[in-house]
Scaffold this motif. Sequence first.
Motif, PDB file in Angstrom:
ATOM      1  N   SER A 245     115.299 -67.468 -39.298  1.00 23.25           N
ATOM      2  CA  SER A 245     115.212 -68.506 -40.312  1.00 23.25           C
ATOM      3  C   SER A 245     116.391 -69.458 -40.183  1.00 23.25           C
ATOM      4  O   SER A 245     117.416 -69.142 -39.575  1.00 23.25           O
ATOM      5  CB  SER A 245     115.189 -67.874 -41.707  1.00 23.25           C
ATOM      6  OG  SER A 245     116.370 -67.124 -41.918  1.00 23.25           O
TER       7      SER A 245
ATOM      8  N   ASP B 162     119.619 -70.307 -43.722  1.00 21.49           N
ATOM      9  CA  ASP B 162     119.750 -69.073 -42.940  1.00 21.49           C
ATOM     10  C   ASP B 162     119.186 -67.875 -43.679  1.00 21.49           C
ATOM     11  O   ASP B 162     118.591 -66.982 -43.074  1.00 21.49           O
ATOM     12  CB  ASP B 162     121.223 -68.830 -42.601  1.00 21.49           C
ATOM     13  CG  ASP B 162     121.614 -69.545 -41.315  1.00 21.49           C
ATOM     14  OD1 ASP B 162     120.695 -69.993 -40.600  1.00 21.49           O
ATOM     15  OD2 ASP B 162     122.811 -69.661 -41.041  1.00 21.49           O
ATOM     16  N   GLU B 163     119.377 -67.835 -44.974  1.00 24.51           N
ATOM     17  CA  GLU B 163     118.847 -66.739 -45.783  1.00 24.51           C
ATOM     18  C   GLU B 163     117.694 -67.211 -46.668  1.00 24.51           C
ATOM     19  O   GLU B 163     117.251 -66.457 -47.540  1.00 24.51           O
ATOM     20  CB  GLU B 163     119.961 -66.144 -46.665  1.00 24.51           C
ATOM     21  CG  GLU B 163     121.172 -65.642 -45.903  1.00 24.51           C
ATOM     22  CD  GLU B 163     120.824 -64.473 -44.994  1.00 24.51           C
ATOM     23  OE1 GLU B 163     119.856 -63.754 -45.315  1.00 24.51           O
ATOM     24  OE2 GLU B 163     121.516 -64.276 -43.978  1.00 24.51           O
ATOM     25  N   ASP B 164     117.248 -68.424 -46.467  1.00 21.75           N
ATOM     26  CA  ASP B 164     116.212 -69.006 -47.333  1.00 21.75           C
ATOM     27  C   ASP B 164     115.200 -69.739 -46.452  1.00 21.75           C
ATOM     28  O   ASP B 164     115.230 -70.959 -46.344  1.00 21.75           O
ATOM     29  CB  ASP B 164     116.866 -69.960 -48.333  1.00 21.75           C
ATOM     30  CG  ASP B 164     115.894 -70.443 -49.392  1.00 21.75           C
ATOM     31  OD1 ASP B 164     114.804 -69.854 -49.490  1.00 21.75           O
ATOM     32  OD2 ASP B 164     116.220 -71.398 -50.123  1.00 21.75           O
TER      33      ASP B 164
ATOM     34  N   SER C 257     113.428 -69.041 -51.779  1.00 21.67           N
ATOM     35  CA  SER C 257     114.163 -68.902 -53.035  1.00 21.67           C
ATOM     36  C   SER C 257     113.470 -69.557 -54.202  1.00 21.67           C
ATOM     37  O   SER C 257     114.013 -69.548 -55.313  1.00 21.67           O
ATOM     38  CB  SER C 257     115.564 -69.507 -52.872  1.00 21.67           C
ATOM     39  OG  SER C 257     115.476 -70.890 -52.603  1.00 21.67           O
TER      40      SER C 257
END
Length: 1701
Positions: free
Chosen positions: A626, A659-661, A681
């Motif tokens: 991602s 990166d995390e979403d 998110s």
Amino acid sequence: MHYKYEELCSRPYITPDSQISENLLQLRHSFGYDSGLRGNLQLLDDRTLIFIAGNLLVLLDLSTKKQRYLRSSGGRGIGSITVHLTKKYFAVAEKGNRPNIIIYEYPSLRPYRILRDGTEKAYSSVDFNKDGNLLASVGNSPDYMLTVWDWTQEQVTLRAKAISQEVFKVRFSPHNPELLTSSGFGHIKFWEMANTWTGLKLLGYIGRFGATDPTDIEGFMELPGGKVVSGSSWGNLLLWEHSTIRMEIGRTNGQTCHKGTVQPFFLEEGQMMTFGSDGMIRVWDIDSIDFATGGSKYELDPMNEKLVGRNVCICSMVRSSQPDSTMWFAQDSSGAIWKVDLSFTHTSLDPERLFSFHAGAIQGLDVSKTSHLMATTATDRSVKVFDFLSNREVTNLHFSQGGTVINWAPPLVNQTGGLLVAGFEDGVVRLLELYDPQKLNFGSGYIHKGGAKLRLKQAFRPHNGPVTAIEYKHDGVILATGSLDATVFFFSVGGTYNPIGFIHVPGPVQALEWSSFPGSEDKLLIMCHSGHVIEVQIVDLQAHCLADTFLLCGLLSRSFRFRSIKSRIKREEEITRLQALKEAKEKEEEAEELSPIHIPDPPSPLFHGFYSQPDHFWLSMGGFDSGYLYHCKFSENQDEDPNQRQDEPFHFLLVQNADEDPILSITFSSDRQLMFCGMNSGAIRVYPLQPDDHSLTSMQAYWTLNLHDNQYGHLQHIRCSHDNKFVLTAGADGNIFSFSMVPPEELEQDQMMAMIPSPRVGLGDEPMAQDIEDQTVCSIEMAKQKLEKDHQCREAQVKITAKQKKLDELQQKFKQLLRHNLSLPEHVRLNALELQIDQCFSDEAEKVKVQKVKEVRKQMNWDEERCNIGLSKLQDYFRGTVGVDVVSVVAIQTNHRVSSYRVPAVIESSAQQESSPSMPHSDTTAAPAHKKSRPQPVEVSSSTSEDEGMVLRSRAMKQIDQQAERFRKAAEKADRHRAAIEKRKKEWAQLYAEKPEDDCEDPKDVQAIEEAKKNIGDLKLRSDKNFRVPKHLRMNTETTMAKLKSLEEKIHGRQTKMNERIMALRDAKVCLASQLLDQGEQLQEIQAGLSPTLHRPPPALPTILPEETPEKKVQHSDDALERYRALREQRLTMEQEKQERTTRTFHQLEKEVEVNEVQEEEESSFLAFSTTREEVKGGEELEEEIRREEEVRRLYEQDCLLEQMEDSICQFDAELRLLHHEKLNLDWELKLAELNQLKLYRELLLHKEFKEREENLQEKLNKCMKEEASITCQLEECDEDLKLRQAEVAKLQDKEKAVTAAFQALVGEENKFEKFLTKVFKMKIKCVKKEENRNEEEEYSDEDSVDDDDDYDGDYDSVSDEEGAAVDYNVCPVGCEPGLFQDTVQLREHRLDLEELLLEKRKSVEALKRETGFLVKKQQLLKSNRKAAEDDMDLIHREKQLKMNELDVAVPLRLSQIEFVADGSVPSDLTPALVLDKKELRRLQDRIKQFEVEKNQQKDLYSQARQHHLKLLHDRKDKNAKIEELEKQCNQLMMAKYGRMVDLEVLVTMTGSKTVEELKQKKLLKEADYVKEMKQWDIKLDEAHEALMELTRCNTERLFKMTSLLNQKKELEHQLNRRQRIMVRQFQDSRRCTNQEDVQRLQAVVNTQSQEIESLRTEISLLSCKGVHVLPPGPPRLPQPTVLPRCPSKALSPGVKNMTC
């Protein structure tokens, strides 16, 4: 004080300098409701409801149905809400990093207070107390922090960790302001705000479920008496008292209060209301619950009940704000808000559903291509259509399975725009028609009234898994559907959708997209969740269909399998960064080790993709990959297996902050100038694009807004309206939002309602389409394969029938030929061999026959073995478990009989269960196996530093010898006195040791008191509720099992002994029968010689009955088995009576065989008796006389033999009767033992119920005791160490005093240098040893250091004498004895050594004291934990004892033993009676009289002891007076003789002052040497003055250097300040870090220069005071230079540049 909402609320994030409008999207309406969120419904006033929708708090007007919104401040979601009792405030507890709780004022909606730092990530529940001045909040994972706020002051009052599990709810007590309750996953906890010795604290008590199964507790209600009623997951109510379950409440007949989860929610006027997940509301009598008594369960019928609705699951309720209102608003987790009248009267209103929403995650969303309509589907099995222009729900339709995807057909397919295609979880695809029923004109002229309507047009099942994608071809000819079963199905579009075929793909289908490029071929892009992308060329699909399946073969396709490149991208970025850093530094350094290339396994999931141009496409990946959009294309080489391919993107785009979403969904506006992204998110992100930018090169700036819940509100669906005026979003949190892309004033005012499609022609006359509701219905492919298989089976059956018919015809012809052959003459007739056409046929038939025979034999062998095994199992079952069968022994002459016990075989006792580790006794302390080795006391040398190198002169040798003789005699005398003193001390120590302490007790009295405590006192019965089970009487599973086992062993032993005696009696009877048979034969022989008239009848011979030899039952002859087989074959036709009659026949045969055997034995015996001997031949007269003598002898023998036989029979019968009587007594005892065994077994079951809790508590208690014992051992060791260290400190202090005394004795009283030497002695000199070479040569350099302690007398380094000259205390002054000065210096060094050692010892003592204090606190904590564990253990034993008291115990009594008589008769109810031993009652009555006598005796003893005590006090007073008088006389004599008080022990042990004599001799010998040394010191003094002048010159130069450095420092500070001001104005990005490093480095340089200046100052001051040579200090250490980027040279002065290089 109020806050500004505009400053608090979360706003869209816009890329800086992007010129994107903040109002790019404006929220218009919320169509969703998170109905599954706990407590997500509150009432502000009679017309305003509030609830949470993602990042919004929605204020809903009940009358107008209009919504107002409040955004969260952090933009991460809202966890919980609550309303103040005055309705003037409401609290909003948010989610995020360190979220806030915002208190809003109502109705102004202004933020009133903000509570910060209450939890780490999210709040799960908040609640105001009854007074409204406190607010309780509880956090979610990971901290689960419970906080009590003084919210008006924005301060934390109390705080504690709630638990380590999820907490659902926290509430203040409505009756006690100091109590709270929290509940959640598998727990309930009761809190108290208690005043402790450390202040106000939150004390929590976890609820113990005990024997009740643990459950999640969603709700609870506190009763006025302090009890708490909570719900459970199985539907019953739990009544809690003192953190334990008092009872479980249910309905009568074993019914639960509710079906599913139950919660109490209202308590008033003695009534409690509960609701459940079954949609029922019930009213209960709270007094019946509060005062209920009995067992652990209580049954009660509700007073009233009301059903809200079917398929309703109530999870929270709020009451109307009007006074005395019975109206309630209910939150339905199935997706609704209800209005319920709970007056329970005949005029009560029916429940009304005010609002309806989707329940659960939104799985599908699409918009109409011609109108402002939106269709959604979710896991709640419904399809809804909304008008997002008028913000209303148009219609809905429910199905049997949850929806997964929905697609609105384009106008090319349906011109009215009313066709929807929906996919469901069971693989069914349904075509739904939306139309306006008012425009549907029936033949009768009736017109429907109401809104739109959804109608099922067609349903089919193409897949075996959930449908995930539906897409129409651009020309509307073909419909493609994808599923999780890794298939894509194609349908031809028309009036009826007909299947064309399907293809297999490498993974679950995630999305489908048809190519829309002009001039390109029709292609379908299939994106799989596993990372595969397949492009299929759609050309003449009918040509690829097969007859027996819908599988399409031969389609041209290309595949792509994504291979991760993110790790390589990061690696290249790191390499670029390192290269740039090297270039900036212009310095070669070692290359940093780069991280290896990482390929995720399993591969990252594919979330979305779309075409960019022919053969090129973009992919959005999740997981590790991602944060980027990957531009991919199909490779030329397509020969490789798709599952083995590894294709990499050729280009990528960075997605900021992703990166995390990852991006879950992407859609474009109709002009492709806006790209809308739905994030994981829950945020919506909008990228402006340039026209025809398919490569997304203009994808830089973006606009983003968090609106859905950031934890579980994944934004999976986002759509634009057909006119690009609206944007619709749907998330996994069940919320649906509509946004406007144009200002509200630009919207059309004339049309505020979307147009509903008109019905197609003939719709009203069509019948309703048949739906697929059965999940077992086959899919299209399976149905076709089944049809094809049935067709093949029918064809095969036709062929088999034809073959069979032909075979029958051939058989008939062959039989006719055989008959014709038999009718022919014999010479013409064919034999069997000639009729055989081929020998192989007969051989084959023979082989088949042999094989079948083998199979039959094999099967029979198996049956035979099975029967044998069955027989052995039956024998083991019926005989193997029996150790001794029942044997009955019958008397010979009477009817008495005695039977043995049926004793089981010796196996594991029933009481032996899986042994668990026995609980150790509570008084067993787990002391550590070994103790720490005690530190040995450090022996401090008692000898002071002696004067080394002293050489006595020859003239003093004689005097020294004389003095040594005197000293020897004095020492011998002192030794004698010392020995006498030591002996006397030992005698006194022995006397004091034998003296008892003041609080000493007589051991006999102590023992008597302990015995009295055990046997005398307030002894309670076991049935008393306050009875505390003593430790020695506590029972557990192991002890009860041991008792049960011992009882079973005793029963088995008694039964075995009795059986042995019975078996011995049976054997004796068998022997007796044999003996009597022999005696009968002898009797026949004797009677053979007697005349029949003289014969006496023999006694009845005993017979061995079958019951006396039961072991012969299983011994059968072949004849018996043959007869049994014959009888069994005769009864095979009677199936119903087969088992019973077979068993009966079997027993009959046994009896017949036994009777026959007995009869045969009796006949043989009687034949033996009846056999007569041959008559004696007559003889002569002499023979006659002999015959008469023989007759007399035989008569005597006959009488003796008969008497013996009768005696044997009588003796046997007597033994049998005696054994029978003993067995009756044993039966009575065994019956009592069985009753006791039953009681022990019930106790064992009861112990097993408490076993787990008891073992856990015992383990906890043992752990506490072990830790406490370990701490106690450590404390003892610390105390011993502390005593040793304190003793060492005392010794060192004594030695220090001795050194001081030695100095005073050395100096004397009238020494003129006493003041100087005292200052020298008290100076604190630090001796530093340096090793310069390996020859261990040590050089000492003394440096005077001023001590800053409070006891320091002054600065002796710069003290001047009376003439004002400087005094050097390191040099012996003129006129002072050098030896005296040197001795003073040595004593000073010895004193300093002692002080240093004393300081170390004191530090160690302090450390031991701190450690002891810590251990004491820990011991107190462990004691409290142990006490709590012991209390819990006592509570368990008390509870177990109460349950054991409920067990029934049978006590057999005779009527003569019953003395409980009422009105002259024994009452029928003996419940209040007490059963006890009469002897024990008499003993107790006698004991009362004995107590009276003992009481009088004790009184007499007490008076005597008191008189003796007074006498001893008077004697002690007289002795003390006499001792004082003798001490006074002794003191007077001592003053008269010595003039002062002296220590006699020291006086008698004095041996003379040897030190004084030695010092005098030393003084005489060294006076001459010191004169020579004075001359040498004068020479050294001159040399030192010259060195001082040289050092003064050097120091002057350093002062000039210091001045220059100070000037440079000021210049540097000025430049630093100016540079910092310039940096603040010009640089705000990453360059600030570099400049900060420069500033820090310059500050380090300045600090170094300051240290150097200070060092120079110190050295100058030292050199100005000293008169000796002192080495100059070394250069100060500069800090290690940090490698920094090159800074502009203009920012530093030349001097600074030289220093930093």
